[in-house]
Design a protein around this motif. Structure first.
Motif, PDB file in Angstrom:
ATOM      1  N   THR A 212       0.831  -1.197   0.000  1.00  0.00           N
ATOM      2  CA  THR A 212       0.000   0.000   0.000  1.00  0.00           C
ATOM      3  C   THR A 212       0.870   1.254   0.000  1.00  0.00           C
ATOM      4  OG1 THR A 212      -0.116  -0.174   2.407  1.00  0.00           O
ATOM      5  CG2 THR A 212      -1.951  -1.096   1.147  1.00  0.00           C
ATOM      6  N   GLY A 451      -1.340   1.503  -6.734  1.00  0.00           N
ATOM      7  CA  GLY A 451      -2.725   1.873  -6.484  1.00  0.00           C
ATOM      8  C   GLY A 451      -3.643   0.682  -6.341  1.00  0.00           C
ATOM      9  N   ASN A 454      -4.625  -0.113  -2.852  1.00  0.00           N
ATOM     10  CA  ASN A 454      -5.444   0.902  -2.185  1.00  0.00           C
ATOM     11  C   ASN A 454      -6.754   1.149  -2.916  1.00  0.00           C
ATOM     12  OD1 ASN A 454      -2.412   1.776  -1.602  1.00  0.00           O
ATOM     13  ND2 ASN A 454      -3.669   2.566   0.070  1.00  0.00           N
ATOM     14  N   TYR A 461      -6.800   7.903  -0.714  1.00  0.00           N
ATOM     15  CA  TYR A 461      -5.684   8.044  -1.666  1.00  0.00           C
ATOM     16  C   TYR A 461      -5.526   9.491  -2.133  1.00  0.00           C
ATOM     17  CZ  TYR A 461      -2.358   5.790  -4.866  1.00  0.00           C
ATOM     18  OH  TYR A 461      -1.214   5.363  -5.510  1.00  0.00           O
ATOM     19  N   LEU A 465      -1.536  10.242  -1.891  1.00  0.00           N
ATOM     20  CA  LEU A 465      -0.651  10.419  -3.046  1.00  0.00           C
ATOM     21  C   LEU A 465       0.022  11.793  -3.037  1.00  0.00           C
ATOM     22  CD1 LEU A 465       0.665   9.461  -5.620  1.00  0.00           C
ATOM     23  CD2 LEU A 465      -1.441  10.022  -6.874  1.00  0.00           C
ATOM     24  N   LEU A 506     -10.431   5.142  -7.793  1.00  0.00           N
ATOM     25  CA  LEU A 506      -9.007   5.299  -7.529  1.00  0.00           C
ATOM     26  C   LEU A 506      -8.329   6.021  -8.688  1.00  0.00           C
ATOM     27  CD1 LEU A 506      -5.867   4.249  -7.477  1.00  0.00           C
ATOM     28  CD2 LEU A 506      -6.990   4.718  -5.293  1.00  0.00           C
ATOM     29  N   GLN A 510      -6.155   9.514  -8.508  1.00  0.00           N
ATOM     30  CA  GLN A 510      -4.839   9.729  -9.110  1.00  0.00           C
ATOM     31  C   GLN A 510      -4.859  10.947 -10.025  1.00  0.00           C
ATOM     32  OE1 GLN A 510      -4.670   5.730 -10.762  1.00  0.00           O
ATOM     33  NE2 GLN A 510      -2.915   5.220  -9.457  1.00  0.00           N
TER      34      GLN A 510
END
Length: 662
Positions: A212, A451, A454, A461, A465, A506, A510
């Motif tokens: 993770t 990723g 997670n 996240y 990140l 996710l 990002q």
């Protein structure tokens, strides 16, 4: 399972429980000769056009000189034997020698080049080796290149930051017999950039499958995120007082058992080495207990206890320091002679528990396991040959005796959190062992490919990140270090209708993190995934897209970092119109005259809407209803997409609000 590496699939990933304070940098050699830190070796590439930091160890307070090419600096090691200095910036070139000299002698590193250095981190898709990638035959056969070198950092989980790598490391020149085991994505990115930049390129690969993101963030940064504050403190305690940290963790676990199992208190008697288990049943686990051919276990979900005995000689007991058990499904606690040595919470992870000195003894040693199944097979799921006792001198003593077992309560749906230092969900420990020792090296860019592990926590996240990017920049003293983020690809269930998708959420996390960072770039890979394999093999494509993003973000070239990105949605008559940037010559669709994968959403209900290209936009015909609040694209674990730029780059998945009004 998400994040497994090829090595994991073959059963080589281990669960490391760090039980000692971080060691200092490696000492000078026995002759008193000063040495460099392990990140430096023959064939290394150092970052051009910036001051060059080098460091290592020597006898305390020793007077030293360090030379690279025509530059020499004098310095003195500190009282602990550490030394660090800075050499003037140099242009690309080489080869040079790098030396450190003192009263005890000289250490010389040969064939050092100056160029650009890339740091590649993440989980299994970054770890995926070049030899397994699509087209690797041609890619590796054509590999010899003296101006490309790489360094792979060995797996290491530590409770406190290291000054030096724990395991030996060596830079290698890219060649057919070396690059096959290098990170495929990192290699293909480096290969592409070396062709265009025409300078020596070095890439350092530091990743671990299944891990993770919180494992890769330094403690000072990670503790600022409230949900991990206590866990980071526990990891810090593990560094300073392992026995106390294990005791507190054990108390937490036993409190959980008292709250969930009415027989927990009585069953603790089964941990004692002297407990008489002669009435228990016996088995040699070679797979899950449901597959053991034992009727009582065939449909059993819940708790089972296991006990076995291993006899050690006095010498073996003195050297024994770990207990290897292979994978266990799912939640286990292990004791050696009544001493708790570790716990695990992930079924595919191999248990390899460090055992404190004195726990093993000459003669019979009783190993006890309590296992709670996770609704699948249950129990010790590996083969017997992987279970044994490891020693400091490299022996492996198999556990040959059968295991006695006794069933406890039936239960389904229970779960137990992992210890905060347990890989692959540990807090900060991989940063400590695999990133902190690189601080000061100097990088042109960092590439992050992670990723999957997670994917069920997209909201978290969005914080982690950006936190990781800030943390690395701070600790590398490079506040504007370019970060390239590979977005999750396509994997998992194919959606026949719109719905919820953790992977899509996710991806959006990002994308938002990158969009908010002026020194970051996003690499879209939605079209080169494999819905049946979490490790798609098209790594050359990903590497080339990383190289393109690097040219834009790290090198400042006048190119877009990627393909089409949606920048807004407007209402237009009966239609919704999605406008894109980075269309690179225009938008196009493949295999149809409409763009698929678009959705118009009313509250939590979404409907597919075909799109038609109009200049730099996609028109969603008839979708403009007042109650529509959002538009999504490619919002599924494994979506099918056909919208590209004219130069063959896929449009990025997105979710955008639709403004109210006309």
């Amino acid at each position: 399972m998400p994040g497994l590496t090829g090595k994991n699939v073959m059963g080589a990933l281990t669960l490391l429980t760090a039980c000692a304070a971080a060691p200092a940098a490696a000492a000078s050699d026995p002759a008193g000769r000063p040495v460099f830190a392990r990140v430096f070796s023959d064939h290394a590439v150092l970052q051009r056009d910036r001051p060059i930091t080098v460091w290592g160890s020597a006898d305390p307070a020793q007077q030293l000189s360090v030379t690279l090419g025509n530059s020499t600096v004098a310095l003195r090691a500190d009282k602990t034997g550490h030394w660090r200095t800075r050499l003037p910036a140099m242009a690309a070139g080489g080869p040079y020698t790098l030396t450190v000299s003192g009263a005890g002698g000289t250490t010389t590193l040969a064939d050092i080049k100056l160029g650009d250095v890339y740091l590649c981190g993440g989980q299994s898709n970054m770890e995926f080796p070049a030899r397994l990638s699509t087209g690797s035959w041609n890619g590796i056969v054509a590999a010899p290149n003296d101006d490309m070198r790489f360094l792979t950092i060995a797996h290491d989980s530590e409770p406190a930051p290291l000054d030096d790598l724990k395991h030996p490391a060596a830079w290698q020149i890219v060649a057919p017999d070396t690059v096959g085991d290098a990170s495929a994505v990192c290699y293909y990115m480096a290969r592409s950039l070396q062709k265009t930049e025409k300078v020596p390129i070095g890439f350092i690969h530091s990743s671990w499958g299944g891990t993770t993101i919180q494992s890769w963030i330094g403690a000072a940064s990670l503790r600022s995120y409230k949900p991990f504050e206590q866990g980071v403190a526990a990891v810090s305690l593990m560094a300073s007082n392992p026995a106390e940290a294990m005791a507190r963790e054990g108390q937490k676990r036993e409190a959980w058992w008292d709250a969930h199992d009415p027989d927990a208190a009585a069953q603790r008697a089964w941990i004692a080495p002297g407990y008489d288990d002669s009435a228990w049943s016996s088995m040699v686990p070679a797979g899950s207990w449901k597959e053991a051919g034992i009727p009582a276990l065939a449909d059993f979900d819940g708790v089972a206890w296991f006990r076995t005995t291993v006899t050690l000689t006095e010498a073996q007991a003195k050297a024994a320091n770990r207990l290897a058990l292979g994978p266990i499904d799912t939640y286990d606690t292990a004791w050696v002679n009544g001493v708790r040595v570790g716990s695990g919470s992930i079924a595919w992870v191999w248990r390899d528990y460090e055992v404190p000195a004195g726990a093993f003894r000459a003669g019979p040693n009783v190993i006890v396991l309590r296992v709670l199944s996770g609704g699948q097979g249950g129990g010790l799921t590996g083969q017997p040959k992987v279970r044994g006792i490891g020693t400091a001198d490299g022996q492996f003593i198999p556990i040959a005796s059968p295991w006695r077992y006794k069933m406890g309560m039936r239960a389904r749906g229970l779960s137990i959190a992992s210890s905060p230092w347990a890989v692959p969900t540990s807090l900060t420990t991989l940063y400590n062992g695999m990133i902190a020792p690189l601080a000061g090296y100097g990088f042109k860019l960092a590439a992050w490919y992670q990723g999957e592990a997670n994917a069920d926590k997209a909201a978290e996240y969005r914080t982690l990140l950006p936190l990781l990017m800030r943390d690395w920049r701070k600790n590398f003293a490079q506040p504007y270090l370019p970060f390239l983020v590979v977005q999750l690809t396509s994997y998992g269930a194919v959606a026949a209708s719109p719905g919820k998708s953790d992977w899509a959420a996710l991806r959006e996390a990002q994308a938002q993190s990158v969009a908010a960072d002026p020194h970051a770039g996003l690499v879209v890979t939605i079209d080169v995934g494999d819905r049946t394999d979490i490790h798609p093999s098209q790594k050359a494509v990903v590497g080339e897209r990383l190289a393109r993003a690097a040219r834009a973000v790290a090198y400042g070239e006048p190119v877009t970092p990627g393909g089409p990105e949606a920048v807004g949605v407007v209402r237009s008559g009966n239609d919704l119109v999605v406008r894109f940037k980075n269309i690179n010559g225009g938008l196009r669709t493949y295999s149809a005259n409409v763009a698929i994968g678009f959705e118009a959403c009313i509250a939590d209900r979404c409907s597919y809407v075909p799109g038609t290209i109009q200049s730099d936009s996609v028109v969603l015909g008839g979708a403009n209803r007042p109650e529509v609040t959002r538009v999504r694209y490619a919002w599924a674990d494994a979506p099918f997409v056909n919208l590209y730029s004219a130069d063959d780059l896929p449009a990025a998945p997105f979710e955008l609000p639709v403004p109210q009004g006309s």
